[in-house]
Design a protein around this motif. Structure first.
Motif: not given
Length: 212
Positions: A21-26
């Motif tokens: 999820g963090l990678c997608l948001v970043v």
């Protein structure tokens, strides 16, 4: 007897999903920064570019998510199946005794070793039902089941003439450090709760928790 949990697998799954999820948001934010004109704040343009960015990134990230779930499922399967394979190996290598043979070898000058901690599998060959139990003195406990001082259903079927076999598994050398773990895995492997004589609440097969 408490359910067995796998906190390591649960932590791995949670960490992998959070990282995904963090990678997608970043990556979405970085793509928005590069796509939007500098110094221009337009909500409509921001939403339009955001949707386009998400649509472009989503197929790749769904592939990542599928890979994460596949790896997680494989690890979970191995964690569940390993104890069952161990129990099957121990059962295959153990001697089967009829109750009459058990009584004979248990006598003071019989061939069985002194009483020992472990588990026992009592199998009704006529009804295809198992009873699994544990004891610090396995020989004494098995003897109770066939003399009316143990599981009432096992004794009733024995008196009725059903054919039984007995297998004794010592805790020492089994690879287990706890009688509870040893018994629980044997109950699950033999389906002694769902199809056999182990009907008390404490013998209910645990749901191995991968997400808690």
């Amino acid at each position: 007897m408490r359910g067995k949990k796998h906190p390591g697998i649960a932590r791995f799954g949670k960490a992998a999903l959070i990282l995904w999820g963090l990678c997608l948001v970043v990556e979405c934010l970085m793509s928005l920064r590069d796509a939007l004109p500098a110094g221009i704040i337009d909500p409509d343009l921001f939403l339009m570019v955001g949707r386009q960015t998400l649509v472009a990134l989503l197929p790749r990230y769904l592939g990542y998510l599928a890979a994460i779930l596949i790896v997680w499922a494989c690890i979970a399967y191995l964690a569940v199946s390993r104890p069952r394979r161990r129990i099957r190996r121990l059962v295959t290598g153990s001697r089967k005794l009829t109750p009459q043979q058990f009584f004979q070898v248990r006598r003071p000058h019989g061939t069985l070793a002194p009483d020992f901690p472990g588990i026992y599998l009592i199998y009704n060959a006529d009804r295809r039902r198992y009873y699994v139990g544990q004891a610090h003195q396995v020989l004494s406990r098995v003897n109770q089941h066939f003399t009316g001082r143990g599981n009432g259903d096992v004794y009733a079927d024995y008196v009725a003439g059903d054919t039984f076999t007995i297998q004794l598994l010592a805790l020492r050398g089994s690879g287990y450090h706890s009688l509870d773990d040893f018994e629980r895995d044997a109950i699950e492997t033999t389906h002694a709760y769902t199809e056999g004589y182990n009907k008390t609440a404490g013998n209910r097969p645990c749901t191995r928790h991968f997400i808690r």
